[in-house]
Design a protein around this motif. Structure first.
Motif, PDB file in Angstrom:
ATOM      1  N   ALA A 186       0.838  -1.196   0.000  1.00 50.95           N
ATOM      2  CA  ALA A 186       0.000   0.000   0.000  1.00 50.95           C
ATOM      3  C   ALA A 186       0.875   1.249   0.000  1.00 50.95           C
ATOM      4  O   ALA A 186       1.831   1.363   0.764  1.00 50.95           O
ATOM      5  CB  ALA A 186      -0.919   0.005   1.224  1.00 50.95           C
ATOM      6  N   GLY A 201       1.620   5.320   0.507  1.00 49.21           N
ATOM      7  CA  GLY A 201       1.185   6.372   1.422  1.00 49.21           C
ATOM      8  C   GLY A 201       1.570   6.097   2.854  1.00 49.21           C
ATOM      9  O   GLY A 201       2.474   5.323   3.156  1.00 49.21           O
ATOM     10  N   ALA A 219      -1.214   4.699   7.964  1.00 47.78           N
ATOM     11  CA  ALA A 219      -2.664   4.485   8.079  1.00 47.78           C
ATOM     12  C   ALA A 219      -3.200   3.722   6.877  1.00 47.78           C
ATOM     13  O   ALA A 219      -4.103   2.891   7.012  1.00 47.78           O
ATOM     14  CB  ALA A 219      -3.376   5.839   8.200  1.00 47.78           C
ATOM     15  N   GLU A 220      -2.647   3.971   5.687  1.00 49.78           N
ATOM     16  CA  GLU A 220      -3.119   3.275   4.501  1.00 49.78           C
ATOM     17  C   GLU A 220      -2.683   1.815   4.489  1.00 49.78           C
ATOM     18  O   GLU A 220      -3.328   0.973   3.870  1.00 49.78           O
ATOM     19  CB  GLU A 220      -2.614   3.983   3.249  1.00 49.78           C
ATOM     20  N   LYS A 221      -1.609   1.510   5.184  1.00 47.94           N
ATOM     21  CA  LYS A 221      -1.101   0.132   5.183  1.00 47.94           C
ATOM     22  C   LYS A 221      -2.023  -0.786   5.975  1.00 47.94           C
ATOM     23  O   LYS A 221      -2.415  -1.845   5.485  1.00 47.94           O
ATOM     24  CB  LYS A 221       0.327   0.111   5.727  1.00 47.94           C
ATOM     25  N   ARG A 232      -5.065  -0.219   6.689  1.00 47.29           N
ATOM     26  CA  ARG A 232      -6.380  -0.166   6.048  1.00 47.29           C
ATOM     27  C   ARG A 232      -6.426  -1.085   4.837  1.00 47.29           C
ATOM     28  O   ARG A 232      -7.417  -1.783   4.611  1.00 47.29           O
ATOM     29  CB  ARG A 232      -6.695   1.276   5.664  1.00 47.29           C
ATOM     30  N   ALA A 233      -5.363  -1.102   4.052  1.00 43.89           N
ATOM     31  CA  ALA A 233      -5.308  -1.989   2.886  1.00 43.89           C
ATOM     32  C   ALA A 233      -5.370  -3.446   3.319  1.00 43.89           C
ATOM     33  O   ALA A 233      -6.037  -4.274   2.687  1.00 43.89           O
ATOM     34  CB  ALA A 233      -4.039  -1.722   2.082  1.00 43.89           C
ATOM     35  N   ARG A 252      -8.929  -4.195   4.517  1.00 44.75           N
ATOM     36  CA  ARG A 252      -9.840  -4.213   3.367  1.00 44.75           C
ATOM     37  C   ARG A 252      -9.730  -5.549   2.641  1.00 44.75           C
ATOM     38  O   ARG A 252     -10.740  -6.163   2.287  1.00 44.75           O
ATOM     39  CB  ARG A 252      -9.535  -3.051   2.425  1.00 44.75           C
ATOM     40  N   GLU A 272     -16.073   0.826   3.736  1.00 43.79           N
ATOM     41  CA  GLU A 272     -15.240   2.012   3.971  1.00 43.79           C
ATOM     42  C   GLU A 272     -15.709   2.780   5.208  1.00 43.79           C
ATOM     43  O   GLU A 272     -14.883   3.367   5.919  1.00 43.79           O
ATOM     44  CB  GLU A 272     -15.250   2.913   2.735  1.00 43.79           C
ATOM     45  N   ASP A 319     -13.394   3.594   8.287  1.00 46.80           N
ATOM     46  CA  ASP A 319     -13.277   4.964   8.797  1.00 46.80           C
ATOM     47  C   ASP A 319     -13.396   4.978  10.324  1.00 46.80           C
ATOM     48  O   ASP A 319     -12.673   5.706  11.015  1.00 46.80           O
ATOM     49  CB  ASP A 319     -14.368   5.852   8.198  1.00 46.80           C
ATOM     50  N   ALA A 342     -10.315   3.694  11.823  1.00 50.64           N
ATOM     51  CA  ALA A 342      -9.274   4.709  11.677  1.00 50.64           C
ATOM     52  C   ALA A 342      -9.325   5.726  12.813  1.00 50.64           C
ATOM     53  O   ALA A 342      -8.284   6.195  13.290  1.00 50.64           O
ATOM     54  CB  ALA A 342      -9.408   5.412  10.330  1.00 50.64           C
TER      55      ALA A 342
END
Length: 273
Positions: free
Chosen positions: A100, A102, A105-107, A109-110, A113, A250, A254, A257
């Motif tokens: 992932a 960015g 946080a994106e890691k 989340r990916a 997901r 999502e 969120d 997050a």
């Protein structure tokens, strides 16, 4: 497996497929737990959960129903065994997080997901799976592997263990609910010949004749917005890309997050290696 077999309950011995002690009779048994459970899964996939009974499994295998109790203790245990087998292996969430782009946080989340999408696909391939009762925490090897994969996705966060487990429970609960909702919508349309998209259009057009802005102002605005007319044919064919599932997923991410950010603020930034 390092556990002392004598200290492990019989149902966990079967669930983890621990080796049975030698019978001393020479010829290996023609039937084992794996074969019984796999047959149950195949019957449930074909005929639904009511079709996966011990008598039906025995008939499929050409044995007597009583002979199955050497390999499966009860119908309830059969369902536990079937659930774990049907789940299969989880995705590699560490790889998803590692690729992932960015911020950190994106890691996570990916990874989560991918974990949720993989569960949704498992439920799609085994529609009976989300209908099984959840009698307790994960105990089977595949269930534990899925738990490990979810925890791995969150390992780079400052969430405590309770928050990590709570996040996975929330996320898997959403996937389970979404899977059941799709099935129940399909059951509600049975006999009508309508797709989900067509049913939504018919719903909006029928209610539009009854709902007035004076009595239901927000519903009147919703029905006149074209929302129920917007989905093109085939929009719900893919179980993991339809708008409703993705939007809900999502939203759940969120919420997680927010907990991740709150935990990071409480503990302070991690030192740079």
């Amino acid at each position: 497996m390092s556990a002392d077999r004598d200290e492990v309950p019989a149902e966990l011995v079967r669930l983890w497929r621990l080796p049975a002690p030698a019978s001393g009779l020479g010829r290996p048994a023609a039937l084992d737990t794996e074969r019984v459970v796999r047959t149950g899964v195949e019957l449930a996939d074909r005929d639904g959960l009511p079709g996966a009974t011990l008598p039906r499994i025995a008939k499929e295998l050409g044995v007597s129903p009583m002979s199955l109790y050497r390999h499966v203790g009860s119908k309830d245990e059969l369902l536990v065994l079937m659930r774990d087998l049907a789940l299969g292996s989880p995705p590699d969430t560490a790889t998803a997080a590692g690729t992932a782009a960015g911020a950190a946080a994106e890691k996570w989340r990916a990874g989560l997901r991918q974990w949720a999408v993989a569960q949704r696909l498992v439920n799609h391939h085994h529609p009976w799976l989300p209908r099984l009762p959840i009698a307790g925490p994960p105990t089977g090897p595949h269930e534990i592997a899925w738990m490990e994969a979810g925890l791995s996705a969150l390992s780079g966060t400052e969430l405590d263990w309770a928050a990590k487990v709570g996040s996975l429970t929330l996320l898997s609960g959403y996937v389970r609910h979404a899977s059941l909702l799709v099935q129940e919508h399909a059951q509600g349309r049975s006999g009508t010949g309508l797709s989900q998209e067509e049913a939504e259009r018919a719903y909006a057009r029928s209610l539009a004749r009854l709902i007035t802005p004076e009595r239901f102002p927000q519903m009147a605005l919703l029905l006149s917005s074209g929302t129920f007319e917007a989905a093109p044919d085939g929009a719900y064919d893919d179980p993991v890309s339809d708008h409703d599932f993705v939007f809900g997923l999502e939203c759940v991410l969120d919420g997680i997050a927010v907990a991740v950010d709150r935990a990071r603020t409480a503990t302070g930034p991690r030192p740079t290696p």
